[in-house]
Structures are given as C-alpha cells and as structure tokens.
Scaffold this motif. Structure first.
Motif, mmCIF file in Angstrom:
data_model
loop_
_atom_site.group_PDB
_atom_site.id
_atom_site.type_symbol
_atom_site.label_atom_id
_atom_site.label_comp_id
_atom_site.label_asym_id
_atom_site.label_seq_id
_atom_site.Cartn_x
_atom_site.Cartn_y
_atom_site.Cartn_z
ATOM 1 N N GLU A 55 8.416 26.371 34.746
ATOM 2 C CA GLU A 55 7.595 27.570 34.539
ATOM 3 C C GLU A 55 6.854 27.843 35.842
ATOM 4 N N THR A 73 3.379 29.025 36.117
ATOM 5 C CA THR A 73 1.908 28.991 36.124
ATOM 6 C C THR A 73 1.358 27.814 36.933
ATOM 7 N N ARG A 118 14.871 24.442 32.381
ATOM 8 C CA ARG A 118 14.482 23.513 31.311
ATOM 9 C C ARG A 118 15.759 22.997 30.673
ATOM 10 N N GLU A 149 17.017 22.342 27.847
ATOM 11 C CA GLU A 149 16.990 22.478 26.386
ATOM 12 C C GLU A 149 18.413 22.576 25.886
ATOM 13 N N GLY A 153 19.975 33.166 23.825
ATOM 14 C CA GLY A 153 18.584 33.381 24.237
ATOM 15 C C GLY A 153 17.922 32.151 24.814
ATOM 16 N N TYR A 200 18.562 29.109 27.687
ATOM 17 C CA TYR A 200 19.418 28.643 28.776
ATOM 18 C C TYR A 200 18.702 27.547 29.551
ATOM 19 N N GLN A 242 12.009 34.257 34.629
ATOM 20 C CA GLN A 242 10.743 34.752 34.074
ATOM 21 C C GLN A 242 10.140 35.803 34.996
ATOM 22 N N GLU A 300 -0.346 36.465 36.548
ATOM 23 C CA GLU A 300 -1.551 35.660 36.324
ATOM 24 C C GLU A 300 -2.769 36.381 36.909
ATOM 25 N N ARG A 344 1.769 27.631 20.841
ATOM 26 C CA ARG A 344 2.337 27.568 22.193
ATOM 27 C C ARG A 344 2.750 26.135 22.568
ATOM 28 N N TYR A 366 -2.131 23.642 28.462
ATOM 29 C CA TYR A 366 -3.288 24.072 29.250
ATOM 30 C C TYR A 366 -4.109 25.210 28.642
ATOM 31 N N TYR A 367 -3.711 25.705 27.481
ATOM 32 C CA TYR A 367 -4.374 26.908 26.964
ATOM 33 C C TYR A 367 -5.749 26.662 26.361
ATOM 34 N N ALA A 392 10.669 34.614 20.805
ATOM 35 C CA ALA A 392 9.614 34.966 21.761
ATOM 36 C C ALA A 392 10.211 35.561 23.037
ATOM 37 N N VAL A 393 9.854 36.813 23.292
ATOM 38 C CA VAL A 393 10.341 37.481 24.502
ATOM 39 C C VAL A 393 9.346 37.277 25.649
ATOM 40 N N GLY A 449 -2.723 34.389 31.922
ATOM 41 C CA GLY A 449 -1.466 34.982 32.396
ATOM 42 C C GLY A 449 -0.414 35.045 31.315
ATOM 43 N N GLY A 474 10.327 36.320 29.231
ATOM 44 C CA GLY A 474 11.666 35.740 29.352
ATOM 45 C C GLY A 474 12.626 36.862 29.712
ATOM 46 N N ARG A 521 15.979 37.029 27.862
ATOM 47 C CA ARG A 521 15.831 37.462 26.462
ATOM 48 C C ARG A 521 15.536 38.946 26.381
HETATM 49 P P1 HAM Z 1 6.687 29.881 27.714
HETATM 50 O O1 HAM Z 1 6.332 30.368 26.355
HETATM 51 O O2 HAM Z 1 7.129 28.468 27.828
HETATM 52 O O3 HAM Z 1 5.410 30.132 28.607
HETATM 53 O O4 HAM Z 1 7.800 30.797 28.357
HETATM 54 C C1 HAM Z 1 7.621 32.205 28.437
HETATM 55 C C2 HAM Z 1 8.892 32.910 28.010
HETATM 56 O O5 HAM Z 1 9.998 32.433 28.770
HETATM 57 C C3 HAM Z 1 9.298 32.640 26.572
HETATM 58 O O6 HAM Z 1 8.612 33.500 25.685
HETATM 59 C C4 HAM Z 1 10.782 32.958 26.606
HETATM 60 O O7 HAM Z 1 10.992 34.348 26.472
HETATM 61 C C5 HAM Z 1 11.187 32.530 28.001
HETATM 62 N N1 HAM Z 1 11.875 31.213 27.937
HETATM 63 C C6 HAM Z 1 11.323 29.995 27.826
HETATM 64 N N2 HAM Z 1 12.288 29.044 27.790
HETATM 65 C C7 HAM Z 1 13.464 29.677 27.882
HETATM 66 C C8 HAM Z 1 14.845 29.268 27.916
HETATM 67 N N3 HAM Z 1 15.175 27.980 27.869
HETATM 68 N N4 HAM Z 1 15.800 30.216 28.008
HETATM 69 C C9 HAM Z 1 15.481 31.532 28.083
HETATM 70 N N5 HAM Z 1 14.208 31.982 28.068
HETATM 71 C C10 HAM Z 1 13.210 31.077 27.975
HETATM 72 C C11 HAM Z 1 5.334 29.837 29.933
HETATM 73 O O8 HAM Z 1 6.273 29.512 30.620
HETATM 74 C C12 HAM Z 1 3.949 30.022 30.508
HETATM 75 N N6 HAM Z 1 3.985 29.643 31.918
HETATM 76 C C13 HAM Z 1 3.481 31.453 30.335
HETATM 77 C C14 HAM Z 1 2.140 31.672 30.914
HETATM 78 C C15 HAM Z 1 1.841 32.287 32.093
HETATM 79 N N7 HAM Z 1 0.988 31.291 30.388
HETATM 80 C C16 HAM Z 1 -0.008 31.622 31.179
HETATM 81 N N8 HAM Z 1 0.518 32.211 32.229
#
Ligand code: HAM
Length: 420
Positions: free
Chosen positions: A79, A81, A110, A112, A117, A119, A124, A128, A255, A259-260, A277-278, A300, A304, A307
């Motif tokens: 990610e 952040t 990641r 996963e 949706g 990968y 992203q 922020e 979430r 860190y939230y 979650a988009v 912030g 995705g 997505r």
């Molecule tokens: P997150 O919810 O882990 O938050 O990821 C944000 C978005 O990234 C998700 O809602 C999803 O749409 C997309 N996403 C996550 N994992 C995947 C995946 N494996 N494949 C496709 N899309 C994915 C964060 O990453 C935080 N850094 C958000 C944030 C910014 N919070 C504060 N500032």
C-alpha cells in the motif's frame, strides 16, 4: 513463458478506461489542491510492518518480503500510506508547512489468493492529507471520491462510514469485545480464536457464517465513542448530508490495517462479487508520530484502480475509440517516400496519421483505412508524384478535393480542420 499468477498485463485495447479514470482523478486532485508525489516500490520491511501492524493479514501473510544481497529485509509495497508517511517524516515536509496534500498512482503487491477483483499486483490511486484534524477534511475526502465516481458515470457505489475511536475510548470497547469473545470461544473459527489474542477487532470482519452469527450482537466502536470522537463523527455526517453525499453508517466496518483512528470509510459496489470495496481509507492521527515525526494528524484513501475499471466494464462504460484522422494511401516507392515525410509533419501538427509502407494495392489499402476507422484518406498515385494531384477524401461524407503534391501538408490541415 507465462506471467506470474495474480499478475496481469493491461493491454492497449483495455487501457482507455484506465486513462480516462486517471485523467478525471488528476483533474480533481489539481482542483482540490493535491500535489503529486512518486514513491519507491521497495521499502525496508519495517516501514510497513510497524505502520500497517504486525498482526494484520497484510503483514502476517501477504507481503512480498526478501533479503537483498546484503541481507537487508525489503518489501514490495502492499500500500502507499506507509511510504507516504515515511517520506513526509524523512524530508521533514512538516517544517515549512505541516498541511500538505499528496496523491500518487502506482502498483501495489499483496500475495492474496487471486480471484475476480483481487490480484497480487494491483494499482491504487492514493491520496493523503497531513496536518488537519478538523472533521471537514474527512467529509471532503469522501465528497471527492463521490464526485470522481459521479464524473465517471458510476452511481451504484455507496460510501460506508464508521468511527474507530481514539486511544481514549478504544480500550473500553476492546475490553467489552474481549469479554464477548471469551464467552463465545467455542463458536469461533480457528482464525478468530487466534485474532482474539492478537488483533480482536479483526474478528468483527470474519466472513465465516458461524462467527458472524456468534458476533452479530458484538459491541462496536460506535457504542463506546468518547465525546470528542462522537462530535467529530457527527460533523462528518452532517457535512456529508449537507453536500448530498449518500452514505451508510456501518458499525461493522473495521478495515484491514491497524493505523486508523476515528473516521474509517469504504466505497462499496455490488457488481464485483466478494471484492466489494472499490476504495477505502480513514484517519490515522497517530501514525506520523509513531513513525518518528511530530504529533501531526492525517487522513487519506486509496482507490482500487483495477476494481474501479472492472466496475466500469461491467456497466459497459466505454471510451469512444480514438479514430485515425488520416490514412495515407501511397501507391509506389516515390509516393511512399514523400508520404513518410507528410505523415511525420502531420503527426507533429497533432493530426493522427498513419501510412502503410508495404506497397499494397489501392483496394487492399482502402480496406485497411476502413479497419483503422480513418476519418480521411489521402491517395498518392503511382505515377510521377510531382505531376499528379493528390486526392483527399472525407470517408464519412465522401466529399473529396484534389490538392497539389508540392506542399500538401498545409492544405490537408486546413481541410481536416474544416471537416472536423
Ligand atoms: P485497502 O483497503 O487495503 O486500504 O486498499 C484500498 C483499495 O485497494 C481496496 O478498497 C481495493 O479496492 C484495492 N485493493 C486492495 N487489495 C487489492 C487486491 N489484492 N487486488 C485488487 N485491488 C485491491 C489501503 O491500502 C490504505 N492504504 C488506504 C488508505 C490511504 N488509508 C489511508 N490512506
């Protein structure tokens, strides 16, 4: 040779929606005062482990981590952040003005289980805001997301919002939750039993039906908010209502990152199956300090990108095919030689022009002009080029003119301008 599982090529025929989203997002970021920042894809592992949290799924089992040749532990960013905060602190960006707004767009990693949706390399769009504690920026970020989706023609997306409290009120909530988890021990899945000790909040996010049933009346953060957190959350909701942003107050939203504090939100869709979650985000008022900086609040979100494009594809949102302005049909060597220079001059003048060098017949080149959806064709004949006028034809109206082959570029530009 095959691509790595969970990784994707984004091919030219699919790129237009990506470009459209990027263009709209960048425009909004500019208008709302965000500056672009570009960050590395590799960081020291501790940057993520300490911020996202050792007991989260991301850090426990999804990061691509490896030692480099000197043995330093490095991680492909899961990610943005954490890197953003690292950069804000490392460059002491707060020194001249703590209030900073950044965005960045790029790949995250990641490990996963891949599915629609989801990968292992995904993109992203991350934004922020540092240095503002006021609830208005929470609302403003959700408003901005909502506005972006509106501009992209997406209306089935819903904002889910929650408050995760602060160090004042969270311990009381955690105590109540732990009490319940202890009493339901026999009904929980193995993962939740483990989470009970390492990261109890995550049990509320478990998808196993038995756990969902056991925890359906579990206490939530919202039941325990202190007055400051409650006031903050109320202003966020009031502001969103005033701005006519629809949202669902969702006390089950926890979430996946540690860190939230206070406001947390997700934008969800029904069109992607399990991966609903988009976009997701929230406030993280303690992280800058935890990562070695001063006590500065921040908030912030990340969209995705994959997505979002998928949602647009399922709704058949397309971008008009960019047609070719002009296709040069050059018959014979001297026409090809001249045509090469005309086409380059036209490209430089912003006219999308193609020429075919294979010396094919008029008939087969007319077919190719059709295939490329050329709006105009220029036909340069086989006879001595200087003695023959060129034919410029509008393929839609069939109107055509003859132009001299001496210096045809200016005439072509004029004709195309008139016909566009
Ligand atoms: P997150 O919810 O882990 O938050 O990821 C944000 C978005 O990234 C998700 O809602 C999803 O749409 C997309 N996403 C996550 N994992 C995947 C995946 N494996 N494949 C496709 N899309 C994915 C964060 O990453 C935080 N850094 C958000 C944030 C910014 N919070 C504060 N500032």
């Amino acid at each position: 040779m095959q691509i790595i599982r969970g990784f994707r090529d984004i091919l030219p025929e699919n790129i237009k929606l990506w470009q459209k989203v990027e263009k709209e997002a960048k425009k909004l970021f500019k208008d709302f005062g965000f500056d672009e920042i570009r960050l590395p894809i590799l960081e020291k592992t501790e940057v993520f482990a300490r911020s996202i949290g050792e007991a989260t799924d991301i850090v426990e089992k999804e990061m691509y981590t490896f030692p480099d040749r000197k043995g330093d532990k490095l991680t492909l960013r899961p990610e943005a952040t954490a890197s953003m905060v690292r950069a804000y602190v490392q460059h002491k960006m707060y020194a001249s003005d703590p209030v900073r707004k950044f965005y960045t767009i790029g790949p995250m990693f990641r490990r996963e289980r891949p599915q629609k949706g989801r990968y292992r390399q995904f993109y992203q769009i991350d934004a922020e805001i540092f240095g503002v504690a006021a609830p208005y920026v929470d609302a403003n970020l959700i408003f901005l997301l909502n506005e972006l989706f509106k501009r992209l023609g997406l209306s089935d997306l819903k904002a889910h919002i929650n408050s995760l409290g602060c160090p004042e009120c969270r311990p009381d909530f955690q105590k109540a939750l732990l009490k319940l988890l202890e009493s339901k021990k026999t009904e929980l899945c193995a993962d939740c039993l483990r989470r009970k000790d390492s990261n109890p909040l995550r049990t509320l996010d478990c998808k196993v039906p038995q756990c969902k049933e056991a925890l359906k009346d579990a206490p939530t953060n919202l039941d325990f908010l202190c007055k400051e957190c409650q006031d903050h959350f109320n202003i966020v909701k009031k502001t969103l209502k005033k701005q006519k942003v629809e949202f669902i107050e969702d006390k089950t939203l926890v979430r996946g990152l540690d860190y939230y504090t206070r406001t947390a939100f997700e934008i969800q869709t029904t069109s992607l199956g399990a991966q609903s979650a988009v976009a997701g985000g929230g406030r993280y008022d303690l992280l800058v300090k935890e990562m070695g900086g001063p006590d500065i609040p921040a908030i912030g979100f990340a969209i995705g990108f994959d997505r979002l494009v998928q949602v647009m594809e399922t709704l058949n949102k397309s971008v008009d095919d960019q047609e070719l302005d002009l296709f040069i049909i050059a018959l014979g060597d001297s026409a090809i030689e001249e045509g090469y220079h005309w086409s380059t001059d036209l490209n430089l003048q912003g006219i999308r022009t193609e020429i075919d060098y294979r010396g094919k017949s008029l008939k087969s080149l007319m077919k190719r002009a059709d295939k490329l959806c050329a709006k105009h064709v220029l036909i340069a004949g086989r006879k001595e080029i200087k003695e023959n006028p060129l034919v410029l034809r509008n393929m839609n109206t069939r109107e055509q003119i003859s132009i001299s082959s001496d210096n045809p570029v200016a005439d072509i530009v004029e004709f195309l301008k008139k016909n566009n």
